[in-house]
Design an enzyme around this catalytic site. Structure first.
Site, short mmCIF file in Angstrom:
data_model
loop_
_atom_site.label_atom_id
_atom_site.label_comp_id
_atom_site.label_asym_id
_atom_site.label_seq_id
_atom_site.Cartn_x
_atom_site.Cartn_y
_atom_site.Cartn_z
N ASP A 223 -1.07 -6.18 -0.25
CA ASP A 223 -1.49 -5.54 1.00
C ASP A 223 -3.00 -5.33 1.04
O ASP A 223 -3.57 -4.82 0.06
CB ASP A 223 -0.84 -4.15 1.12
N GLU B 198 9.02 -4.09 10.62
CA GLU B 198 9.47 -2.81 10.06
C GLU B 198 10.03 -1.91 11.15
O GLU B 198 9.40 -1.66 12.19
CB GLU B 198 8.27 -2.11 9.36
N LYS C 57 -1.35 -9.42 2.91
CA LYS C 57 -0.63 -8.96 4.11
C LYS C 57 -1.53 -8.03 4.90
O LYS C 57 -2.25 -7.22 4.30
CB LYS C 57 0.67 -8.25 3.73
N GLU D 198 -1.57 -5.52 8.61
CA GLU D 198 -0.79 -4.91 9.68
C GLU D 198 -1.49 -5.15 11.02
O GLU D 198 -2.70 -4.92 11.12
CB GLU D 198 -0.64 -3.41 9.44
N ASP E 160 0.84 -1.21 0.00
CA ASP E 160 0.00 0.00 0.00
C ASP E 160 0.87 1.25 0.00
O ASP E 160 0.37 2.37 -0.05
CB ASP E 160 -1.01 0.00 1.16
N SER E 161 2.21 1.06 0.00
CA SER E 161 3.12 2.19 -0.23
C SER E 161 2.90 2.76 -1.64
O SER E 161 3.43 3.83 -1.95
CB SER E 161 4.58 1.76 -0.03
O1 KIV Z 1 3.56 -1.18 1.63
C1 KIV Z 1 4.76 -1.48 1.75
O2 KIV Z 1 5.62 -1.10 0.93
C2 KIV Z 1 5.16 -2.31 2.89
C3 KIV Z 1 6.62 -2.56 3.07
C4 KIV Z 1 7.25 -1.37 3.68
C5 KIV Z 1 6.88 -3.78 3.86
O3 KIV Z 1 4.34 -2.74 3.63
#
Ligand code: KIV
Length: 271
Positions: free
Chosen positions: A90, A189, A120, A122, A51-52
């Site tokens: 994500d 992280e 994934k 969090e 989600d980055s």
């Molecule tokens: O969204 C992302 O890029 C991440 C990484 C920093 C692990 O979750």
């Protein structure tokens, strides 16, 4: 005629075996077809549709605004490019925290509409129900502890997490909990290297670090940071392998110059 060789695809079993024999796991983010094609061809083990994307693709300050539809669009583009890598997607902010039914519905959309291989999420104990429900539908789940960017407004800062004993203890308990639920891997992280080592040694699932030191089972970076496409981001943990920002800017300046002077196109570049 060129015949494509069969590829040994990366799976959760392959990743588990890599941990067992001490082979490090490589992971990078990808959000589009062209980049994913290069990273997959280079032999990356895991591609994370992170989600980055909210930051590096859309220019938002945080990961919070990106939507499930937008994540699905990015993941579809990545999956189309991949021959070998394991693709993790994500679950974006707001698509799984509400309740476990919501988590399952979001996951089903991702799995059906993108062809990704895992999701994934969090968080630790607080998202137990969502993890159980997604796992019970047969979808592998990667956990994510430490600095969890979807909670940035709770933390108030992007600085290193779990430096204090109480938070470190909670993180270790959460990590063991995620493994006991059945998560196939865990991202840590921005936490102290000694704590990451302790977590890695306490778990039998692969532990992948970003800013978590060298004593883990693998490393992940945001590909735009690693390749130097992003510019004003210099955390200590980041190693830049290229300075694409400057290279691309110089190439663009040269192109503009060639257009303005009439040097481009030349006689070989026309019909
Ligand atoms: O969204 C992302 O890029 C991440 C990484 C920093 C692990 O979750």
């Amino acid at each position: 005629m060129s015949v494509q060789q069969p590829v040994k695809k990366v799976t959760t079993h392959v990743l588990h075996a890599m941990k067992q024999r001490g082979e490090k796991i490589s992971m990078l983010t990808a959000y589009d077809y062209s980049m994913a094609r290069i990273l997959d061809a280079a032999g990356i083990d895991i591609l994370l549709v992170g989600d980055s994307a909210s930051n590096v693709m859309a220019g938002h300050e945080t990961t919070l605004p990106i939507t499930l539809d937008q994540m699905i669009y990015h993941a579809q583009s990545v999956v189309r490019a991949v021959r070998r890598s394991f693709v993790v997607v994500d679950l974006p902010f707001g698509s799984y925290q509400g309740n476990s039914k919501m988590a399952l519905e979001s996951t089903i959309r991702i799995m059906k509409e993108t062809g990704g291989h895992a999701v994934k999420m969090e968080g630790g104990k607080e998202i137990t129900d969502s993890i159980i429900r997604v796992l019970s539908a047969g979808v592998p789940v990667m956990g994510h502890l430490g600095l969890t960017p979807q909670s940035i407004y709770k933390f108030g800062t992007y600085s290193v997490r779990a430096k204090e004993e109480a938070e470190a203890q909670k993180l270790l308990e959460d990590a063991k909990h995620l493994e006991s639920l059945g998560c196939f891997a865990l991202v840590l992280e921005k936490i102290p290297a000694d704590l990451a080592k302790k977590v890695k040694e306490s778990l039998s699932i692969p532990v992948i670090g970003i800013g978590a030191g060298p004593h883990v089972d693998g490393q992940v970076l945001v590909s735009h940071d690693m390749l130097g496409i992003t510019k004003d981001f210099h955390p200590r943990f980041l190693r830049r392998y290229l300075n694409l920002y400057d290279l691309m800017k110089e190439a663009t300046e040269k192109y503009i110059d060639d257009v303005k002077t009439g040097d481009f196109p030349n006689e070989n570049e026309q019909y």
